[in-house]
Design a protein around this motif. Structure first.
Motif, PDB file in Angstrom:
ATOM      1  N   SER A   1     -14.540   0.291  -6.346  1.00 25.35           N
ATOM      2  CA  SER A   1     -14.232  -0.864  -6.752  1.00 25.35           C
ATOM      3  C   SER A   1     -13.093  -1.359  -7.151  1.00 25.35           C
ATOM      4  O   SER A   1     -12.565  -2.613  -7.107  1.00 25.35           O
ATOM      5  N   THR A   2     -12.101  -0.364  -7.595  1.00 24.59           N
ATOM      6  CA  THR A   2     -10.860  -0.696  -7.887  1.00 24.59           C
ATOM      7  C   THR A   2     -10.096  -1.231  -6.881  1.00 24.59           C
ATOM      8  O   THR A   2      -9.286  -2.189  -6.584  1.00 24.59           O
ATOM      9  N   ASP A   3     -10.095  -0.300  -5.907  1.00 23.80           N
ATOM     10  CA  ASP A   3      -9.407  -0.492  -4.554  1.00 23.80           C
ATOM     11  C   ASP A   3      -9.828  -1.636  -3.892  1.00 23.80           C
ATOM     12  O   ASP A   3      -9.210  -2.511  -3.347  1.00 23.80           O
TER      13      ASP A   3
ATOM     14  N   PHE B   1      -7.697  -4.821  -2.871  1.00 18.61           N
ATOM     15  CA  PHE B   1      -7.454  -5.335  -1.554  1.00 18.61           C
ATOM     16  C   PHE B   1      -7.746  -6.957  -1.637  1.00 18.61           C
ATOM     17  O   PHE B   1      -7.092  -7.682  -0.966  1.00 18.61           O
ATOM     18  N   THR B   2      -8.923  -7.144  -2.193  1.00 13.54           N
ATOM     19  CA  THR B   2      -9.186  -8.567  -2.003  1.00 13.54           C
ATOM     20  C   THR B   2      -8.389  -9.538  -2.945  1.00 13.54           C
ATOM     21  O   THR B   2      -8.020 -10.610  -2.542  1.00 13.54           O
ATOM     22  N   ASN B   3      -7.681  -9.008  -3.857  1.00 18.51           N
ATOM     23  CA  ASN B   3      -6.596  -9.874  -4.632  1.00 18.51           C
ATOM     24  C   ASN B   3      -5.416 -10.172  -3.766  1.00 18.51           C
ATOM     25  O   ASN B   3      -5.175 -11.401  -3.550  1.00 18.51           O
TER      26      ASN B   3
ATOM     27  N   LYS C   1      -3.823  -5.526  -9.677  1.00 22.28           N
ATOM     28  CA  LYS C   1      -2.659  -5.203  -8.897  1.00 22.28           C
ATOM     29  C   LYS C   1      -2.893  -5.429  -7.546  1.00 22.28           C
ATOM     30  O   LYS C   1      -3.992  -5.687  -6.940  1.00 22.28           O
ATOM     31  N   ALA C   2      -1.737  -5.627  -6.644  1.00 23.02           N
ATOM     32  CA  ALA C   2      -1.877  -6.079  -5.324  1.00 23.02           C
ATOM     33  C   ALA C   2      -1.856  -4.807  -4.472  1.00 23.02           C
ATOM     34  O   ALA C   2      -1.080  -3.691  -4.734  1.00 23.02           O
ATOM     35  N   MET C   3      -2.369  -4.782  -3.198  1.00 23.78           N
ATOM     36  CA  MET C   3      -2.500  -3.753  -2.272  1.00 23.78           C
ATOM     37  C   MET C   3      -1.505  -4.182  -1.176  1.00 23.78           C
ATOM     38  O   MET C   3      -1.419  -5.473  -0.486  1.00 23.78           O
TER      39      MET C   3
ATOM     40  N   MET D   1      -6.849   2.226   4.060  1.00 19.81           N
ATOM     41  CA  MET D   1      -8.241   2.399   3.396  1.00 19.81           C
ATOM     42  C   MET D   1      -9.316   2.128   4.141  1.00 19.81           C
ATOM     43  O   MET D   1     -10.548   2.577   4.022  1.00 19.81           O
ATOM     44  N   LEU D   2      -9.181   1.043   4.991  1.00 22.15           N
ATOM     45  CA  LEU D   2     -10.480   0.716   6.057  1.00 22.15           C
ATOM     46  C   LEU D   2     -10.548   1.772   7.094  1.00 22.15           C
ATOM     47  O   LEU D   2     -11.728   1.979   7.292  1.00 22.15           O
ATOM     48  N   ILE D   3      -9.479   2.390   7.413  1.00 27.59           N
ATOM     49  CA  ILE D   3      -9.560   3.425   8.516  1.00 27.59           C
ATOM     50  C   ILE D   3     -10.406   4.597   8.004  1.00 27.59           C
ATOM     51  O   ILE D   3     -11.224   5.035   8.531  1.00 27.59           O
TER      52      ILE D   3
END
Length: 92
Positions: free
Chosen positions: A34-36, A40-42, A68-70, A78-80
């Motif tokens: 959920s943090t990642d 990501f969405t941020n 935090k920004a990704m 992350m998605l791969i």
């Protein structure tokens, strides 16, 4: 096929939504924390972080963004990783 498209925040968000739908449909627990996901969405949604590549336009915001920004490359990785884990599960 989506990974073959230009990788930007809009495309990555489409990949995220598609993966989440498929994982839920197949009762596969998402490997994305959920943090990642929040980081990501941020980034993906926030014009003040990624500029014109964001999913949304410029908005006046009354409170400071403390999430935090990704980076785009971290979002892609992350998605791969999530896609590979899901495919291993789905192809058994």
């Amino acid at each position: 096929q989506m990974f073959a498209m230009e990788l930007n925040w809009v495309t990555l968000y489409k990949i995220l939504e598609t993966l989440e739908t498929l994982m839920k449909q197949d009762s596969f627990a998402s490997p994305i924390s959920s943090t990642d996901r929040k980081e990501f969405t941020n980034s993906a949604n926030n014009f003040s972080i990624v500029g014109l590549d964001s999913r949304h336009g410029y908005k006046l915001v009354s409170k400071q963004n403390k999430t935090k920004a990704m980076s785009l490359s971290d979002g892609e990785a992350m998605l791969i990783s999530a896609a590979v884990q899901y495919l291993k599960f789905a192809l058994k």
